[in-house]
Write an enzyme that holds these catalytic residues in place. Structure first.
Site, mmCIF file in Angstrom:
data_model
loop_
_atom_site.group_PDB
_atom_site.id
_atom_site.type_symbol
_atom_site.label_atom_id
_atom_site.label_comp_id
_atom_site.label_asym_id
_atom_site.label_seq_id
_atom_site.Cartn_x
_atom_site.Cartn_y
_atom_site.Cartn_z
ATOM 1 C CE LYS A 143 38.036 12.511 5.404
ATOM 2 N NZ LYS A 143 38.472 12.955 4.062
ATOM 3 C CD GLU A 185 47.931 9.113 0.274
ATOM 4 O OE1 GLU A 185 47.969 10.342 0.469
ATOM 5 O OE2 GLU A 185 46.934 8.544 -0.237
ATOM 6 C CE LYS A 227 44.581 11.760 7.814
ATOM 7 N NZ LYS A 227 44.117 10.677 6.982
ATOM 8 C CD GLU A 237 37.623 16.445 3.480
ATOM 9 O OE1 GLU A 237 37.886 15.361 4.027
ATOM 10 O OE2 GLU A 237 37.671 16.625 2.275
ATOM 11 C CG HIS A 248 43.729 12.285 -3.024
ATOM 12 N ND1 HIS A 248 45.039 12.681 -2.899
ATOM 13 C CD2 HIS A 248 43.583 11.239 -2.155
ATOM 14 C CE1 HIS A 248 45.655 11.921 -2.002
ATOM 15 N NE2 HIS A 248 44.796 11.037 -1.544
#
Ligand code: NAD
Ligand code: GLY
Length: 359
Positions: A143, A185, A227, A237, A248
């Site tokens: 991203k 995270e 991840k 996504e 988030h």
């Protein structure tokens, strides 16, 4: 050195994690069979500390690098910075086979990644993340993008790097507040996917805060594995990748209503994850004992777990959640935990439950 693979067909790449890796940047880039010219994009805080080592390693391996320094901080993630960088890339005559090295935190990585995705319709791109947040999250998964006045990350692309090189030694100069923000995270990965990692953090967080080399290597590698697994299954996504956004929804809204000035991202999502845990308890079966463990772990990391909001601020927060770019048809969807290590996504939550989680 530990290596984690991100298997995405012809866009597959490795994440290399270890100490003293910056001096190997040039030889690692050599293996990628890229052209000779490249640009090292860094910021005005990271550049003075690390760009000399990066540039000499690239030169020793036969590359012709140019260094481009941008201001440090979120404001550099703008189309203005991108525009200035395009001109510099053109002046240095970067061509299709050339590549960009992003040397810095998530701001540099996101911005330089978008630069690489768009310059000449896409040139190679190597991530050298220097914050914990960037090593465990933003440098992995493709991203990339910049902010608009209207909101964060509104212009961007999915564009995978060719390599991610995590030199754990760079974390030694990282301000402690930034290190703690990155831990938010790491804790997230425990909650969404790995109860063993969560338990290990409960025992070993103090060692991690002291930058214990073995602990750091383990935790960065495990976070990247989780991840990578999620991105492999759902790169763009369509569904599962949403679990990476645990906490988030509230966290981003909190950042937005405080004009991105009060909280670091990691701090805002720490509050968001604790609130999401309370919502998970109220409507998804997460036990109170697990909520307590989650809150205690964020607190041990030195992160905020609660926020005091006036009625007006709460209304603003709920409105900001609806502006998140992940909202679809005006409906805010949550990621909620069933237990530590297991979450589900796409869940609607009544406003009253969200409000209750904040108080
Ligand atoms: P950052 O890049 O702003 O870095 C934080 C601060 O630390 C900056 O002042 C930087 O100059 C300084 N710094 C960086 N490395 C250092 C080092 N080794 N020593 C000393 N100082 C150092 O912030 P960040 O937390 O790394 O990244 C935040 C950004 O990442 C946000 O823009 C966020 O939107 C983005 N992000 C992207 C993704 C993604 O998947 N692409 C995921 C999470 C966050
Ligand atoms: N940081 C969220 C994602 O990469 O999807």
């Amino acid at each position: 050195m530990r290596t984690v693979k991100v298997p995405l067909g012809d866009r597959s790449y490795s994440i290399k994690i270890g100490n003293s890796l910056l001096s190997r940047l040039g030889s690692e880039c050599r293996r990628l069979k890229l052209g000779t010219r490249c640009a090292v994009i860094t910021d005005r805080k990271v550049g003075p500390i690390y760009s000399k080592a990066a540039m000499s390693s690239l030169r020793e391996a036969g590359f012709e690098p140019v260094e481009i320094r941008v201001p440090a901080g979120e404001t550099a993630k703008s189309l203005g910075t991108i525009h200035a960088c395009y001109d510099k890339l053109a002046r240095h005559r970067l061509e299709r086979s050339s590549f960009i090295v992003a040397l810095g935190g998530g701001v540099v990585g996101d911005m330089a990644g978008f630069l690489a995705a768009s310059y000449l319709r896409g040139i190679g791109f190597v991530q050298v993340p220097t914050t914990l947040l960037a090593q465990v999250d933003s440098s992995v998964g493709g991203k990339v993008g910049v902010n608009l006045k209207a909101g964060k990350n509104l212009v961007g692309a999915f564009y995978q790097p060719r390599l991610v090189l995590c030199d754990l030694d760079t974390l030694k100069t990282l301000p402690k507040r930034e290190l703690r923000a990155g831990l938010a995270e790491v804790i997230k990965y425990g909650i969404i996917d790995d109860a063993t990692l969560f338990r290990r953090l409960e025992r070993r967080l103090p060692a991690l805060l002291k930058l214990d080399a073995g602990e750091l290597a383990h935790v960065v590698a495990r976070s990247c594995q989780i991840k990578a697994k999620v991105v492999e299954e759902d790169e763009r996504e369509g569904g599962l990748r949403a679990i990476l956004n645990y906490g988030h929804t509230i966290g981003h809204a909190l950042e937005a209503i405080s004009q991105y000035g009060k909280y670091l991202h990691g701090e805002a999502i720490s509050i968001g994850q604790v609130a999401a845990s309370k919502i998970s308890r109220d409507q998804h079966g997460l036990g109170q004992a697990e909520v307590d463990r989650i809150e205690a772990l964020f607190a041990t990391a030195g992160l905020p777990t609660q926020v005091t909001l006036s009625k007006k601020e709460t209304t603003k927060l709920l409105a900001a959640m609806k502006l998140d770019k992940k909202v679809s048809g005006g409906q805010v969807k949550f990621v909620l935990a069933k237990s530590i290590g297991r979450v589900e996504f796409g869940i609607e939550v009544p406003q009253a439950t969200i409000k209750a989680s904040l108080h």
